[in-house]
Structures are given as structure tokens and as C-alpha cells.
Design a protein around this motif. Sequence first.
Motif, PDB file in Angstrom:
ATOM      1  N   THR A   7       0.844  -1.190   0.000  1.00 13.94           N
ATOM      2  CA  THR A   7       0.000   0.000   0.000  1.00 13.94           C
ATOM      3  C   THR A   7       0.876   1.234   0.000  1.00 13.94           C
ATOM      4  N   GLY A   8       0.603   2.142  -0.930  1.00 16.14           N
ATOM      5  CA  GLY A   8       1.389   3.365  -1.016  1.00 16.14           C
ATOM      6  C   GLY A   8       0.697   4.537  -0.367  1.00 16.14           C
ATOM      7  N   LEU A   9      -0.613   4.694  -0.600  1.00 15.91           N
ATOM      8  CA  LEU A   9      -1.345   5.843  -0.082  1.00 15.91           C
ATOM      9  C   LEU A   9      -2.687   5.385   0.474  1.00 15.91           C
ATOM     10  N   ASP A  10      -2.958   5.806   1.694  1.00 22.14           N
ATOM     11  CA  ASP A  10      -4.256   5.579   2.333  1.00 22.14           C
ATOM     12  C   ASP A  10      -4.616   6.894   3.016  1.00 22.14           C
ATOM     13  N   ALA A  11      -5.599   7.602   2.479  1.00 22.95           N
ATOM     14  CA  ALA A  11      -5.894   8.926   3.017  1.00 22.95           C
ATOM     15  C   ALA A  11      -7.392   9.187   3.030  1.00 22.95           C
ATOM     16  N   ARG A  12      -7.832   9.847   4.090  1.00 19.66           N
ATOM     17  CA  ARG A  12      -9.153  10.467   4.121  1.00 19.66           C
ATOM     18  C   ARG A  12      -8.924  11.933   4.479  1.00 19.66           C
ATOM     19  N   ILE A  13      -9.310  12.800   3.568  1.00 20.03           N
ATOM     20  CA  ILE A  13      -9.063  14.230   3.720  1.00 20.03           C
ATOM     21  C   ILE A  13     -10.391  14.913   3.993  1.00 20.03           C
ATOM     22  N   ALA A  14     -10.580  15.354   5.229  1.00 15.65           N
ATOM     23  CA  ALA A  14     -11.814  16.025   5.616  1.00 15.65           C
ATOM     24  C   ALA A  14     -11.453  17.370   6.238  1.00 15.65           C
ATOM     25  N   LEU A  15     -11.889  18.432   5.593  1.00 12.77           N
ATOM     26  CA  LEU A  15     -11.593  19.786   6.064  1.00 12.77           C
ATOM     27  C   LEU A  15     -12.584  20.756   5.436  1.00 12.77           C
ATOM     28  N   THR A  16     -12.553  21.994   5.910  1.00  9.02           N
ATOM     29  CA  THR A  16     -13.438  23.033   5.386  1.00  9.02           C
ATOM     30  C   THR A  16     -12.596  24.178   4.849  1.00  9.02           C
ATOM     31  N   ARG A  17     -12.917  24.604   3.615  1.00 12.83           N
ATOM     32  CA  ARG A  17     -12.274  25.789   3.031  1.00 12.83           C
ATOM     33  C   ARG A  17     -13.373  26.743   2.601  1.00 12.83           C
ATOM     34  N   GLY A  18     -13.492  27.856   3.311  1.00 10.05           N
ATOM     35  CA  GLY A  18     -14.572  28.777   3.022  1.00 10.05           C
ATOM     36  C   GLY A  18     -15.909  28.116   3.297  1.00 10.05           C
ATOM     37  N   THR A  19     -16.755  28.069   2.277  1.00  9.57           N
ATOM     38  CA  THR A  19     -18.069  27.435   2.428  1.00  9.57           C
ATOM     39  C   THR A  19     -18.061  25.983   1.955  1.00  9.57           C
ATOM     40  N   LEU A  20     -16.912  25.506   1.470  1.00 12.87           N
ATOM     41  CA  LEU A  20     -16.844  24.155   0.914  1.00 12.87           C
ATOM     42  C   LEU A  20     -16.379  23.155   1.964  1.00 12.87           C
ATOM     43  N   ALA A  47      -7.392  18.888  -1.663  1.00 14.90           N
ATOM     44  CA  ALA A  47      -6.904  17.539  -1.348  1.00 14.90           C
ATOM     45  C   ALA A  47      -5.394  17.455  -1.513  1.00 14.90           C
ATOM     46  N   VAL A  48      -4.875  18.031  -2.583  1.00 13.91           N
ATOM     47  CA  VAL A  48      -3.429  17.994  -2.827  1.00 13.91           C
ATOM     48  C   VAL A  48      -2.681  18.772  -1.747  1.00 13.91           C
ATOM     49  N   LEU A  49      -3.184  19.956  -1.389  1.00 20.27           N
ATOM     50  CA  LEU A  49      -2.526  20.760  -0.354  1.00 20.27           C
ATOM     51  C   LEU A  49      -2.525  20.036   0.987  1.00 20.27           C
ATOM     52  N   ALA A  50      -3.599  19.304   1.262  1.00 24.22           N
ATOM     53  CA  ALA A  50      -3.644  18.544   2.509  1.00 24.22           C
ATOM     54  C   ALA A  50      -2.630  17.407   2.494  1.00 24.22           C
ATOM     55  N   LEU A  51      -2.493  16.726   1.366  1.00 26.86           N
ATOM     56  CA  LEU A  51      -1.493  15.661   1.267  1.00 26.86           C
ATOM     57  C   LEU A  51      -0.085  16.215   1.477  1.00 26.86           C
ATOM     58  N   ALA A  52       0.158  17.413   0.950  1.00 26.61           N
ATOM     59  CA  ALA A  52       1.478  18.034   1.084  1.00 26.61           C
ATOM     60  C   ALA A  52       1.715  18.592   2.475  1.00 26.61           C
ATOM     61  N   GLY A  53       0.651  18.709   3.273  1.00 26.40           N
ATOM     62  CA  GLY A  53       0.797  19.236   4.624  1.00 26.40           C
ATOM     63  C   GLY A  53       0.529  20.719   4.734  1.00 26.40           C
ATOM     64  N   ALA A  54       0.146  21.366   3.640  1.00 26.88           N
ATOM     65  CA  ALA A  54      -0.100  22.805   3.666  1.00 26.88           C
ATOM     66  C   ALA A  54      -1.445  23.146   4.298  1.00 26.88           C
ATOM     67  N   LEU A  55      -2.385  22.190   4.339  1.00 25.51           N
ATOM     68  CA  LEU A  55      -3.679  22.374   4.992  1.00 25.51           C
ATOM     69  C   LEU A  55      -3.853  21.281   6.036  1.00 25.51           C
ATOM     70  N   PRO A  56      -4.123  21.629   7.281  1.00 29.19           N
ATOM     71  CA  PRO A  56      -4.331  20.591   8.304  1.00 29.19           C
ATOM     72  C   PRO A  56      -5.706  19.945   8.167  1.00 29.19           C
ATOM     73  N   LEU A  57      -5.781  18.689   8.529  1.00 28.85           N
ATOM     74  CA  LEU A  57      -7.044  17.959   8.491  1.00 28.85           C
ATOM     75  C   LEU A  57      -7.889  18.288   9.717  1.00 28.85           C
ATOM     76  N   GLU A  58      -9.199  18.364   9.509  1.00 29.59           N
ATOM     77  CA  GLU A  58     -10.129  18.449  10.628  1.00 29.59           C
ATOM     78  C   GLU A  58     -10.534  17.045  11.069  1.00 29.59           C
ATOM     79  N   GLN A  59     -10.618  16.146  10.096  1.00 29.97           N
ATOM     80  CA  GLN A  59     -10.873  14.728  10.354  1.00 29.97           C
ATOM     81  C   GLN A  59     -10.082  13.935   9.318  1.00 29.97           C
ATOM     82  N   GLY A  60      -9.845  12.644   9.620  1.00 28.33           N
ATOM     83  CA  GLY A  60      -9.202  11.786   8.641  1.00 28.33           C
ATOM     84  C   GLY A  60      -7.746  11.514   8.939  1.00 28.33           C
ATOM     85  N   HIS A  61      -7.028  11.074   7.907  1.00 28.16           N
ATOM     86  CA  HIS A  61      -5.645  10.650   8.084  1.00 28.16           C
ATOM     87  C   HIS A  61      -4.925  10.655   6.747  1.00 28.16           C
ATOM     88  N   VAL A  62      -3.610  10.670   6.799  1.00 31.19           N
ATOM     89  CA  VAL A  62      -2.757  10.487   5.623  1.00 31.19           C
ATOM     90  C   VAL A  62      -1.669   9.489   6.006  1.00 31.19           C
TER      91      VAL A  62
END
Length: 356
Positions: A7-20, A47-62
Amino acid sequence: MGPLTETGLDARIALTRGTLRVDVTLAAARGEVVGILGPNGGGKTSAVLALAGALPLEQGHVVVSGATWERAGRARRLPEQRSVGLMLADPLLFPHLRAVDNVAYGPRSRGMAARTARARARLELERVGLGDLAHARPGELSSGQAARVALARALAVDPELLLLDEPLSALDPETRARTRTDLARRLHDYAGVTVLVTHDPLDALTLADRLVFVEAGAVTQVGTPGQVLREPRTPYVATVVGLNLYAAQADSHELLALDGGCPLVVGTSPLGPVWAAISPHAVVLHRGPPEGSARNAWPMRVTEVTLRGQSARVSLTGPLELIAEVTLASVAALGIQVGSDLWASVKATEVGTYPR
């Protein structure tokens, strides 16, 4: 390199940006290329910024190659602590540095000795076919060559995760085609996971092993390019793969009621809620009511005409919204232009159906 078992990547990216609200799950084996597609503002870049670490997750994992990079509320590696290579539409090369030094910058910044870093940079430039331009400055490179230098720089740090965000979008069509081929060849030999964000269907269909469609912050379809081409699941996905797609109800095997009420005759269909797909090539345009064997015919008005080489895509509105693809000769013969009133027909056997 084909997909590996690890397994190379297992991610759930849950966050809020503005109204999205973004809630996207991504998974890939090492050696795979995952293509992320979706409309503007849908959550792809988040999603890409979260994988790179530029956006912190509110829920989930990388989790990458078995190592936890982030778990919401617990562990979090900073961007500089993540093994990531990044390539954007703008190569962002240092204008005062030669190609070899641009590529060596990453390894040098991670502590590699100058001589070793330059040797690694030359190797990466050879791998993307630019060994003879190692001493050229960015101003001496074509746009396609600059893009390949940027790719070499992203890979020179041996990343576990390679993030490509619209890497070919700034190139002209001819350069884009050549660079796409070079990119495919290099990614074939890359052992990590690649995440490719693109709006271009050809980039996605030719470079990715698996496609993930993200709309309004959520995943709407996942599949191989072949699966997506055969059975798109949303109108946006259908647009990407070049099909007309309609939600319908089949109360008989040969007659559908599209959402909105328009009837559609088909060759055969499963019963219940279905998708109905029509290729633009299957749509025939006429000056008046058709006299042939087509069992579906509608009066339509042209809303848009887009030229594509020796053909044209004609957007039509009427009892349903429809796109036809016709030859330039047909455009001239029928006098097709915005505002034209025409008839469109589709044979029942040209309508594909599958369960929703």
C-alpha cells in the motif's frame, strides 16, 4: 511500473475551506498514478494541499508507505517533514540557475553534498531526456523542456508521494502532447504513488491507472479509465469522457422516461432507475423531421458550436440537452450556427443503459 502489492497511499481528507466542506478518500498502491478530476472549486487542489501538509485535516488521516503523516487531532508531520515531490503548471525554476542546479536544489536542501546532488540531478535530467541541456538556463529552454526540468526536480528527492497539479496546462497543444508522452514514460519507472490533478480528459485517461472524480467536495466516482469510459455516473463525468448522460426510469426494457419527462426509446435496458448514455457521434442532425429508421427524434435549437480539428461539437437544447459531433461538411451543408433550428435523431440501438 505497474501497481505493486504494498500500500502506497491511504488517506481520508476532511476539512473546510470557506463554504466548501471537503471529504475525500484516496487509496493507491505503490507505482500507481491516481488522477483527480472535477469542476473548479470542487476540492481537488484542497486535497493535494492537505497531502502536502499545507492544509491541516479536521478529520481523517494520511498514511504513506505505512508511515502515518497525519491523523486528525493527533500526529502531524509538517510539510518539510513529508517525502513529497511537487510539480505545478508553472515550473517555478530559478532563473539564475542552470537546469542541473535547479534539479540539484532539492537534494542540496535536504543535506546532500553538492557533488552528489549534481550527479543525481544529471541522472534525473537524463531520465527525462534532457541530459544534453543540463547547463542551460531556464530562459534558454522551451516550455516543454522547462516542464520536464520541473519533473526531474520533483523526483530528485526520491519522494514517496509525487503531486502533479495541472502540470501540462500551461503548454500549447503540440508541446503538451510531446510532454505528456515524456511524462508517461518517466512515471512508468517511478516506484512511489503519483497523484495527478487535471482538467484535461486526455491527460487523465492516458496517464492515470485510476480516476477519482471530486464534485462539491465529495467523491462521485472512482474507477479505471476503462470503467469510467463505459459507465460514467454523473453528468460531469460524462462530459469529461465525451458522452451525453441522462438519469432515467425504465418501466419497460425498451422505453425510458428521462428525469424531466422526455421519453427515450432504447434497444434494451435493465428495469428501474438507470443511466442512459449517448455518444455525440450517434446524434444525427437534420433540417426537418427525419424520415429514416431512428426512433428518437426531437426539434432542437443550437446554443453553441465548437470546432475541433475537422469536426464540430454542437450543443443543442429542446426536450433534452444534447451534444452532437458532426463533420465540418455537415456544418456547412446544414448551415449550423448559434440560434439555428434543427432536428436531432438517435437510433434506439445507439443508447447505452446501465443501473444507477
